[in-house]
Motif scaffolding. Structure first.
Motif, short mmCIF file in Angstrom:
data_model
loop_
_atom_site.label_atom_id
_atom_site.label_comp_id
_atom_site.label_asym_id
_atom_site.label_seq_id
_atom_site.Cartn_x
_atom_site.Cartn_y
_atom_site.Cartn_z
N SER A 37 0.85 -1.18 0.00
CA SER A 37 0.00 0.00 0.00
C SER A 37 0.89 1.24 0.00
O SER A 37 1.95 1.25 0.64
CB SER A 37 -0.88 -0.02 1.25
OG SER A 37 -1.59 1.18 1.36
N VAL A 59 -1.70 1.23 -4.75
CA VAL A 59 -0.94 0.02 -4.45
C VAL A 59 0.15 -0.17 -5.50
O VAL A 59 -0.04 0.17 -6.66
CB VAL A 59 -1.88 -1.21 -4.44
CG1 VAL A 59 -1.12 -2.51 -4.36
CG2 VAL A 59 -2.87 -1.10 -3.30
N ILE A 93 -6.51 -4.38 0.50
CA ILE A 93 -5.23 -3.88 1.03
C ILE A 93 -4.91 -4.53 2.36
O ILE A 93 -3.78 -4.99 2.58
CB ILE A 93 -5.26 -2.35 1.13
CG1 ILE A 93 -5.30 -1.74 -0.28
CG2 ILE A 93 -4.06 -1.83 1.91
CD1 ILE A 93 -5.53 -0.25 -0.32
#
Length: 138
Positions: A37, A59, A93
């Motif tokens: 991330s 990302v 994530i």
């Protein structure tokens, strides 16, 4: 067509090292690396206070090697490829951050800048366009 009328499906090349990227620029590949991330600075911190970051769904996939293997101007930066142009979900994530993943898409090492501003804009980094088939590789 192969025997018994079966259609032969070729798998895209598997890339997991920076020095492999240059020869496949613009092609569909399977990228294997660490899902990371990229938090954004919420606002400029006041003097003496720590910076605040917010997750906006950006990302990258970090692979072995240096970005200078495909971009001489990158210096000693790690090889990181953006995962598409859309924000990733916070659930994804949380589930995949810092884990080894594989994902298919078209690798573009020098994407066009989408800005129409007359001021200086950072050059966009490499990106995996149209990412599909994201899964753990552990």
């Amino acid at each position: 067509m192969t025997e018994a009328g079966a259609v032969r499906c070729e798998l895209p090349p598997r890339l997991d090292r920076a020095e492999q990227l240059g020869q496949f620029d613009g092609q569909r590949v399977r990228l294997v690396g660490t899902y990371l991330s990229v938090p954004s600075l919420k606002r400029m911190p006041r003097p003496g206070r720590p910076p605040e970051y917010v997750d906006l769904g950006e990302v990258v996939i970090q692979i072995d090697g240096s970005a200078s293997d495909y971009d001489p101007a990158a210096g000693d930066m790690p090889a990181r490829i953006g995962l598409g142009s859309e924000a990733r979900s916070s659930e994804e994530i949380v589930r995949l951050n810092d884990r080894r993943v594989g994902v298919e898409g078209r690798i573009v090492l020098c994407p066009e800048a989408a800005s129409t501003h007359r001021c200086a804009v950072p050059r966009p980094g490499p990106v995996l366009q149209g990412p599909t088939g994201l899964r753990l590789e552990e």
